[in-house]
Design an enzyme around this catalytic site. Structure first.
Site, PDB file in Angstrom:
ATOM      1  N   SER A 256       0.853  -1.190   0.000  1.00 23.45           N
ATOM      2  CA  SER A 256       0.000   0.000   0.000  1.00 23.45           C
ATOM      3  C   SER A 256       0.884   1.234   0.000  1.00 23.45           C
ATOM      4  O   SER A 256       2.092   1.150   0.256  1.00 23.45           O
ATOM      5  CB  SER A 256      -0.910   0.017   1.223  1.00 23.45           C
ATOM      6  OG  SER A 256      -0.138   0.344   2.362  1.00 23.45           O
ATOM      7  N   LYS A 257       0.282   2.343  -0.276  1.00 21.45           N
ATOM      8  CA  LYS A 257       1.006   3.623  -0.336  1.00 21.45           C
ATOM      9  C   LYS A 257       1.785   3.867   0.952  1.00 21.45           C
ATOM     10  O   LYS A 257       2.876   4.398   0.946  1.00 21.45           O
ATOM     11  CB  LYS A 257       0.005   4.776  -0.517  1.00 21.45           C
ATOM     12  CG  LYS A 257      -0.300   5.029  -1.974  1.00 21.45           C
ATOM     13  CD  LYS A 257       0.648   6.086  -2.537  1.00 21.45           C
ATOM     14  CE  LYS A 257       0.543   6.106  -4.040  1.00 21.45           C
ATOM     15  NZ  LYS A 257       1.788   6.411  -4.709  1.00 21.45           N
ATOM     16  N   ARG A 258       1.168   3.474   2.062  1.00 16.11           N
ATOM     17  CA  ARG A 258       1.785   3.805   3.340  1.00 16.11           C
ATOM     18  C   ARG A 258       3.040   2.986   3.610  1.00 16.11           C
ATOM     19  O   ARG A 258       3.925   3.414   4.328  1.00 16.11           O
ATOM     20  CB  ARG A 258       0.770   3.597   4.478  1.00 16.11           C
ATOM     21  CG  ARG A 258      -0.104   4.821   4.710  1.00 16.11           C
ATOM     22  CD  ARG A 258      -1.204   4.508   5.693  1.00 16.11           C
ATOM     23  NE  ARG A 258      -2.101   3.487   5.155  1.00 16.11           N
ATOM     24  CZ  ARG A 258      -2.382   2.352   5.755  1.00 16.11           C
ATOM     25  NH1 ARG A 258      -1.847   2.059   6.910  1.00 16.11           N
ATOM     26  NH2 ARG A 258      -3.223   1.493   5.207  1.00 16.11           N
ATOM     27  N   ASP A 266       6.454   5.446  -8.534  1.00 17.03           N
ATOM     28  CA  ASP A 266       7.144   6.020  -7.374  1.00 17.03           C
ATOM     29  C   ASP A 266       8.626   5.660  -7.429  1.00 17.03           C
ATOM     30  O   ASP A 266       9.491   6.443  -7.047  1.00 17.03           O
ATOM     31  CB  ASP A 266       6.559   5.478  -6.062  1.00 17.03           C
ATOM     32  CG  ASP A 266       5.125   5.936  -5.848  1.00 17.03           C
ATOM     33  OD1 ASP A 266       4.793   7.029  -6.331  1.00 17.03           O
ATOM     34  OD2 ASP A 266       4.348   5.195  -5.220  1.00 17.03           O
TER      35      ASP A 266
END
Ligand code: GLU
Length: 478
Positions: A256-258, A266
């Site tokens: 996930s992004k976190r 990214d």
């Protein structure tokens, strides 16, 4: 190494729900490598039927990530191709035609039960401890009831006749698996509002697009027997199924992004080399026979072998990805690295030309892992040296400074402009001067860069170029 197979067609079938994360990218990588290995086709099919989850620009984001990784499809929404359209929503006619074909052959039937009736009967079956799938009272409706229903306005769903008994299917990694037809029940293929179900659309598209190998995440394993039943109903041989393990976030858990950078782009933005990300993703559950890990895209294509896939989930290891990135940057022709650096350096402000960047790439690539790693170093070398600072003034005002700088200029004036001869010529000049190294080298270095420390002076001079180097030495002397 296995010889190439005839007509391999693989597909990557993402939903346009957002940025491509590493897990999906890994699926694309294996499909692409396998298709290339066997001189086959790699197809991009957008599964955009879940319109509520689709996001604007989702398709463009997928293409941007695939292009960056170098995984351009042979066929797809952008490329076109003989099996289009390549967006699932646009294939509704094909789905309808295929459903009609099954009705015609008697493999499917119309079901007039309302969703609420089905749900009530499902709950009753659960309460009674009976299998829930096998609820198909419309399966063998007497002709008269059928006519009555068809004359009515209530729309019908279309369901597949699924017999009791084992449904066998094979996965390359897991072997032969079996599920009972009763546990699947008479699958709904087209809902009463006319929308195809997920598994029906996927199987029809894979059949129509003549996909030979379905390589996808292990989460889809439970869909496979349903899709296999459809292949059988159409009398088509199922493709090779390969369900690959899950990519976990660093430290475990869902990507996930976190938890670290989950999106492929990214990693681009953080300066990883695209070939390294491709290389890294291919190694997540596969290894080359000889254990070699640093592999170019061409080497991967040559060596990929689905028989060597492992079944264990793997965590993303950014340290290893960065190490690979360094290997790929080092192996790159200086020309290409120079172009990458041109994107992250203030080329104009530093007065750099292509040739300057190329020479710098030759000598400094080995000091980098990410594209931007050399930025500070290159800026400190190419920026005009500040000779007025206290530290620089102190070095340059030493009695031996002028001698060292003059001898360096003389020695380099006639030296072939390569890092090693430049370093050797400077050492000879030092010996000739009779000065110790700690008296000779610092003024030369300060004259070139304004700094008391830095990389090998032969490399610094080489990167700066003959003209700039000699000018800087002259400026320090005056
Ligand atoms: N659209 C599915 C997904 O994004 C893939 C379906 C498939 O590969 O069969 O997970």
């Amino acid at each position: 190494m296995t010889p190439p197979m005839a007509t391999v067609r693989t597909r990557f079938a993402p939903s346009p729900t957002g940025a491509l994360h590493l897990g999906n990218a890994r699926t694309a990588v294996l499909n692409w490598l396998f298709a290339r290995r066997h001189h086959g086709a790699f197809v991009l099919r957008l599964e955009d039927t879940d319109t509520e989850r689709s996001v604007a620009g989702g398709e463009a984001m997928i293409y941007e990530a695939l292009d960056w990784l170098g995984l351009g499809p042979d066929e797809g929404p952008r490329e076109g191709g003989p099996f289009g359209p390549y967006r699932q929503l646009a294939r509704a006619d094909r789905h309808r035609a295929r459903a009609a074909q099954l009705l015609e052959s008697g493999r499917a039937f119309r079901c007039f039960c309302r969703p609420e009736e089905l749900e009530a009967r499902r709950e009753a079956a659960i309460a009674a401890g009976e299998p829930t799938g096998r609820d198909a009272r419309c399966r063998d409706l007497p002709a008269e009831d059928m006519r009555r229903h068809e004359a009515g306005s209530h729309p019908a769903a279309i369901r597949l006749r699924v017999d009791s008994g084992p449904v066998e299917f094979t996965d390359l990694l897991k072997g032969t698996l079996t599920i009972d037809g009763d546990d699947l029940g008479d699958l709904v293929l087209v809902r009463s509002d006319g929308r195809p179900t997920y598994n029906f659309a996927v199987a029809v598209d894979d059949i129509d697009m003549e996909i030979s190998h379905v390589i996808r995440g292990v989460g889809h394993l439970s869909n496979t027997p349903k899709q296999v039943l459809l292949y059988r109903a159409f009398g088509v041989r199922p493709p090779g199924f390969v369900h690959i393990p899950t990519v976990l976030a660093p430290g475990g858990g869902k990507l996930s992004k976190r938890r670290g950078a989950a999106g492929v782009l990214d990693y681009r933005d953080r300066g990883f080399h695209p070939d390294a990300v491709l290389n890294y993703l291919s190694l997540l559950s596969w290894s080359a026979e000889d254990g070699e890990e640093f592999l170019s895209p061409e080497a991967l294509v040559e060596r990929i072998d689905l028989d060597r896939l492992g079944a264990a989930d793997t965590e993303v290891d950014e340290e290893k990805m960065a190490w690979l990135s360094g290997q790929h940057l080092r192996a790159e022709p200086a020309e290409r690295l120079a172009r990458r650096w041109a994107g992250v350096l203030d080329v104009q402000g530093l007065g750099l030309e292509d040739a300057d960047l190329r020479r710098a790439a030759e000598v400094f690539a080995k000091r980098t892992r990410l594209v931007a790693d050399a930025r500070a170093e290159l800026e400190s070398i190419f920026r005009a040296p500040d000779l007025g600072g206290a530290a620089a003034r102190q070095v340059l005002s030493a009695p031996e400074a002028a001698t060292a700088t003059r001898l360096a200029r003389e020695a380099w004036g006639g030296t072939a402009w390569r890092p090693e001869p430049l370093a050797l010529a400077l050492r000879d000049a030092m010996r000739e001067s009779g000065l110790p190294g700690r008296g000779f080298f610092p003024p030369v270095r300060v004259a070139l860069t304004g700094q008391p420390h830095g990389p090998d002076l032969g490399e610094v001079a080489y990167a700066l170029g003959r003209k700039r180097t000699l000018e800087r030495l002259a400026a320090a002397l005056s």
